[in-house]
Design an enzyme around this catalytic site. Structure first.
Site, short mmCIF file in Angstrom:
data_model
loop_
_atom_site.label_atom_id
_atom_site.label_comp_id
_atom_site.label_asym_id
_atom_site.label_seq_id
_atom_site.Cartn_x
_atom_site.Cartn_y
_atom_site.Cartn_z
N GLY A 137 0.76 -1.11 0.15
CA GLY A 137 -0.01 -0.06 -0.03
C GLY A 137 0.71 1.24 0.08
N GLN A 182 3.06 9.84 0.96
CA GLN A 182 4.49 8.98 1.10
C GLN A 182 5.28 9.28 -0.37
OE1 GLN A 182 2.49 5.03 2.17
NE2 GLN A 182 4.49 5.06 3.25
N CYS A 211 5.96 -0.10 7.33
CA CYS A 211 5.59 1.18 6.35
C CYS A 211 6.88 1.38 5.57
CB CYS A 211 5.33 2.22 7.50
SG CYS A 211 4.84 3.64 6.33
N LEU A 212 6.60 1.69 4.41
CA LEU A 212 7.73 1.96 3.47
C LEU A 212 8.24 3.26 3.66
CD1 LEU A 212 5.97 1.26 -0.07
CD2 LEU A 212 7.57 -0.14 1.26
N HIS A 251 -4.22 1.64 7.75
CA HIS A 251 -2.74 2.18 7.77
C HIS A 251 -2.88 3.18 6.63
CE1 HIS A 251 1.71 1.35 7.90
NE2 HIS A 251 1.55 2.37 6.69
N GLU A 252 -3.21 3.05 5.53
CA GLU A 252 -2.98 3.84 4.46
C GLU A 252 -3.82 5.20 4.65
OE1 GLU A 252 -0.63 3.68 2.67
OE2 GLU A 252 -0.24 1.53 2.89
N HIS A 276 -2.30 7.46 6.80
CA HIS A 276 -1.14 8.43 6.29
C HIS A 276 -1.89 9.65 6.00
CE1 HIS A 276 2.58 6.24 6.07
NE2 HIS A 276 1.86 5.17 5.72
NI NI Z 1 2.81 3.13 5.64
#
Ligand code: NI
Length: 179
Positions: free
Chosen positions: A46, A51, A98-99, A140-141, A144
């Site tokens: 995701g 991000q 998380c990226l 989660h997304e 963000h």
């Molecule tokens: Ni994340």
């Protein structure tokens, strides 16, 4: 299409609430394509607008690789202006990463089922009822988009430990680059 740079913990845009998308235009669809490409390159499931440094309410998800029997709902999609309209009182605990905080993961507790509404990149309304891994990934997304990261859901102790580990790792990486 282009792979975009992923913002890392410490970047202000990750902590800034994102703006609603108003124009469902070619610019939006280009952003969505880039976000998918960036997410696949980073081997994530995701990715949210902030991000990639775009403070707009857009997320992309592909949970096909993380198949679990609990999950219900679509596998690969982009969601614009998503809103969690219902969340179950039942919760699940599972590890998240998380990226934007590479290498770190910790168990996070979240509602186990959610109902999310939004639109696709063409502006058509979408409604997604999700459970299991997809429900977690969606929450989660969407977090963000409000400047919230998974570490914000941890106990103060766990959060401190994770951040200490993170800083140490960043210092090590910086040292490697210099050396
Ligand atoms: Ni994340």
């Amino acid at each position: 299409m282009a792979v975009r740079e992923i913002e890392i913990l410490g970047s202000e845009v990750l902590r800034t609430p994102a703006l609603e998308v108003e124009a469902f235009d070619e610019g939006l669809r280009g952003l969505v394509r880039d976000m998918f490409e960036t997410m696949y390159r980073a081997e994530g499931v995701g990715l949210a607008g902030p991000q990639v440094g775009v403070s707009r309410r857009v997320v992309v998800l592909d949970v096909a690789a993380a198949e679990d029997e609990e999950s219900e709902g679509p596998r690969r999609f982009a969601l614009v202006n998503p809103v969690v309209v219902e969340a179950s009182s039942s919760t699940d605990r599972a590890p998240e990463g998380c990226l934007s905080i590479p290498g770190m993961s910790e168990v996070v507790m979240r509602p186990s089922e959610v109902l999310v509404t939004g639109a696709d990149p063409e502006g058509a309304p979408l409604e997604i009822r999700a459970r299991g891994f997809l429900a977690r990934a969606l929450q989660h997304e969407i977090d963000h988009l409000d400047g919230v990261l998974f570490i914000d859901h941890l106990s103060p102790l766990k959060r401190r430990m994770l951040l200490r580990k993170w800083r140490k790792r960043q210092e090590e990486e910086a040292a490697e680059v210099q050396g």
